[in-house]
Scaffold this active site. Structure first.
Site, short mmCIF file in Angstrom:
data_model
loop_
_atom_site.label_atom_id
_atom_site.label_comp_id
_atom_site.label_asym_id
_atom_site.label_seq_id
_atom_site.Cartn_x
_atom_site.Cartn_y
_atom_site.Cartn_z
N ASP A 11 -56.55 -1.89 23.45
CA ASP A 11 -57.30 -0.54 23.48
C ASP A 11 -58.21 -0.71 24.62
OD1 ASP A 11 -58.26 1.77 22.84
OD2 ASP A 11 -60.04 1.17 21.58
N GLU A 72 -52.99 1.40 24.97
CA GLU A 72 -52.88 2.82 24.62
C GLU A 72 -53.19 3.70 26.14
OE1 GLU A 72 -54.92 4.20 21.38
OE2 GLU A 72 -56.13 5.62 22.41
N ASP A 145 -62.79 -0.85 18.39
CA ASP A 145 -61.96 -1.14 19.53
C ASP A 145 -60.93 -2.26 19.16
OD1 ASP A 145 -63.67 0.46 21.80
OD2 ASP A 145 -64.90 -0.75 20.47
#
Lengths: 187, 187
Positions: A11, A72, A145
């Site tokens: 992330d 991501e 996260d």
């Protein structure tokens, strides 16, 4: 491919970059290998911050030898103030993959939500709860996260061999059974 | 600081990343050290492309030992289709600086134009012509990304010790003399 695949999910972020590694078997069951965050000091110069993020990701790769990296995807139109730092951090994650000879992929936030919960507009908490359930964790991974990185890793593993969850008529019997189990887990 | 500073300028890009290195003395005179581009194959996966860009920048750093790195700043609102790749390439350039312990800075395109030509709305050709004149080059460096990288390096060196060019009343006598020389060179 072996009977399981080890996926590193990232992330991307400059202050906190989520790092999650899971082993996912062909039957979609999954085991937690590692979860954490690479941090950088917001007061430090950008070049020092990016080096800290790279070092954190490399340490996780070296310690746990993932076979594939999933990051991501960042969109230019969102959160303009922080998007450049996030884009740069995602570039660092992809670079580490490339330098280690690992294939990499990116997934959008709604792909991740759909893969984990069955619908693309799930909220963050629903995603995190499902991640904890799938990985049989007693508590939600923190910070968020870190949990998000695990979700990205699971998304990648689940999308690759089997296609998106909840596709209806196109599902195999095994996928349909899984989708039903997911619906039960959510209810 | 020694009497001259060696600056690596980077015009970040994924297909062509401009790399320019100059030595700039306290009197603002400058010498070309290296100019080139790091390229990546647009058909290759993103992680392979970023690794190619990183390798090209590292090779230039290792060969020429710059003391500082200057990178053109990327804006989220411009060229949305390519901005993510450009942002990632700029992150790679900053990372290489951080990993080598070199200080880094970013400059906007209009800062670069203003520093080189005296006005922030100069067109690309005017900037390139000035770069060629300052560095006493017989021809404009090509491709344009390479010339832009030299402009960024010069911009950084000139802004640091002396402040922006053409500031009027705030200029020191040396700066004023330089601004006059620039105006003569442009006329």
């Amino acid at each position: 491919m072996t009977s399981s695949v080890r996926v590193l999910g990232i992330d991307p972020g400059l202050t906190r970059c989520g790092i999650g590694i899971v082993d996912v078997r062909a039957d979609r069951s999954a085991t937690l290998v590692h979860v954490g965050v690479a941090r950088s000091d917001p007061a430090a110069p950008i070049e020092v911050r990016l080096a800290a993020i790279a070092a954190g990701i490399r340490a996780a790769v070296d310690a746990h030898a993932p076979e594939v990296v999933a990051v991501e995807r960042v969109f230019a139109q969102h959160n303009r103030q922080t998007v450049m730092g996030t884009a740069q951090a995602s570039g660092i994650a992809l670079l580490v993959a490339g330098e280690r000879g690992l294939p990499a992929a990116t997934h959008t936030p709604s792909e991740v939500k759909a893969a984990i919960t069955g619908y693309g507009s799930a909220d963050k908490r629903q995603v995190q709860a499902m991640v904890a359930r799938v990985l049989r964790l007693d508590a939600l991974p923190t910070p968020a996260d870190a949990a998000d990185a695990l979700a990205i890793a699971l998304c990648h593993a689940w999308r690759r061999p089997l296609g998106p969850v909840g596709g209806g008529a196109a599902l195999t019997p095994a996928q349909r059974a899984w989708a039903q189990a997911e619906r039960r887990a959510r209810s």
